[in-house]
Design an enzyme around this catalytic site. Structure first.
Site, PDB file in Angstrom:
ATOM      1  N   LYS A 157       0.830  -1.207   0.000  1.00  0.00           N
ATOM      2  CA  LYS A 157       0.000   0.000   0.000  1.00  0.00           C
ATOM      3  C   LYS A 157       0.867   1.260   0.000  1.00  0.00           C
ATOM      4  O   LYS A 157       0.639   2.187  -0.785  1.00  0.00           O
ATOM      5  CB  LYS A 157      -0.927   0.012   1.216  1.00  0.00           C
ATOM      6  CG  LYS A 157      -1.888   1.198   1.240  1.00  0.00           C
ATOM      7  CD  LYS A 157      -2.604   1.315   2.581  1.00  0.00           C
ATOM      8  CE  LYS A 157      -1.686   1.903   3.626  1.00  0.00           C
ATOM      9  NZ  LYS A 157      -2.402   2.200   4.895  1.00  0.00           N
ATOM     10  N   ASP A 175      -6.493   1.045   0.989  1.00  0.00           N
ATOM     11  CA  ASP A 175      -6.489   1.146   2.444  1.00  0.00           C
ATOM     12  C   ASP A 175      -7.852   0.700   2.956  1.00  0.00           C
ATOM     13  O   ASP A 175      -8.668   0.146   2.208  1.00  0.00           O
ATOM     14  CB  ASP A 175      -6.169   2.571   2.886  1.00  0.00           C
ATOM     15  CG  ASP A 175      -7.292   3.548   2.553  1.00  0.00           C
ATOM     16  OD1 ASP A 175      -8.203   3.189   1.767  1.00  0.00           O
ATOM     17  OD2 ASP A 175      -7.276   4.666   3.092  1.00  0.00           O
TER      18      ASP A 175
END
Length: 247
Positions: A157, A175
């Protein structure tokens, strides 16, 4: 007297049988089938609306260069952008390059970010990744996923965020907000963030990919929130497949 007793018994029996044979109202059963997938035209329309509302969306994390962006994203793990932004101005004023951060030292970094969750581990990671950037990348943030993910505190991420914002790559960092939006709307369902990312990669039209991460994260943060999504003001409420939407 006997007649009255027989009448009473007949009434009791009739009432009992009526109660026994009258069917109970059926309980409503929620359908558990998979929602209908979005059509390419629907996906295109959703992102057209996102673009119209926010033509040039920006990250809410404050930074001054690719290095400070990397540090800010590392600090944002299990923390809010707002919380990180309260701590980083003083940190970046003191150290906005890997060399300056190493010179600042772990103890001082720890003191400057102590309002952020897991600050001890994060301070250690910031110093260590700074040392690696100096030793292996000439003090620069590498524009390669493999090199980024090799840094302490950097996962997929974080790498996606840095690649997208610092280097303009059309990556989509998933997320908690984007994971929720992808599954709730059925735009890109998946059991893991990676699955949601891969499904978004498949359905998001190429022209919209550079900003897709920002549009989706802002939508999840301010509209499609966790507890009570604001369906009445949602830009895509007519396209959303969530069976519990309030419009």
């Amino acid at each position: 007297m006997l007649w009255a007793l027989l009448s009473l018994m007949r009434l009791h029996y009739t009432g009992f049988m009526a109660r026994k044979t009258t069917p109970e109202p059926k309980k409503k059963v929620r359908k558990s089938g998979k929602p209908k997938p979005w059509t390419p035209a629907e996906v295109e329309e959703a992102f057209r609306r996102f673009k119209k509302a926010r033509p040039a969306p920006q990250t809410e994390l404050q930074s001054v260069n690719p290095y400070t962006l990397l540090v800010a994203v590392v600090l944002s793990a299990q923390a809010t952008d707002a919380g990180v932004n309260k701590a980083t101005p003083a940190l970046f004023a003191a150290a906005d390059t890997p060399a300056k951060m190493v010179a600042l030292g772990e103890a001082r970094v720890r003191d400057l970010i102590k309002t952020i969750g897991l600050y001890r581990t994060k301070a250690r990671n910031v110093i260590r990744l700074s040392e690696i950037l100096i030793a292996e990348h000439g003090g620069m943030v590498p524009p390669l996923r493999e090199a980024l993910e090799a840094l302490p505190g950097v996962g997929r991420k974080t790498a996606n965020v840095v690649l997208n914002i610092a280097f303009g790559e059309p990556t989509i960092a998933v997320d908690t907000h984007i994971f929720r939006v992808g599954n709730r709307t059925a735009l890109a369902p998946g059991k893991t963030p990676f699955e949601v990312e891969m499904n978004l990669e498949k359905v998001v039209p190429a022209p919209y990919k550079p900003h897709a991460h920002h549009w989706l994260i802002l939508h999840g943060r301010y509209t499609c929130v966790a507890r009570r999504p604001l369906c009445e003001t949602c830009l895509i409420n007519d396209l959303c497949r969530w069976p519990e939407k309030t419009v």
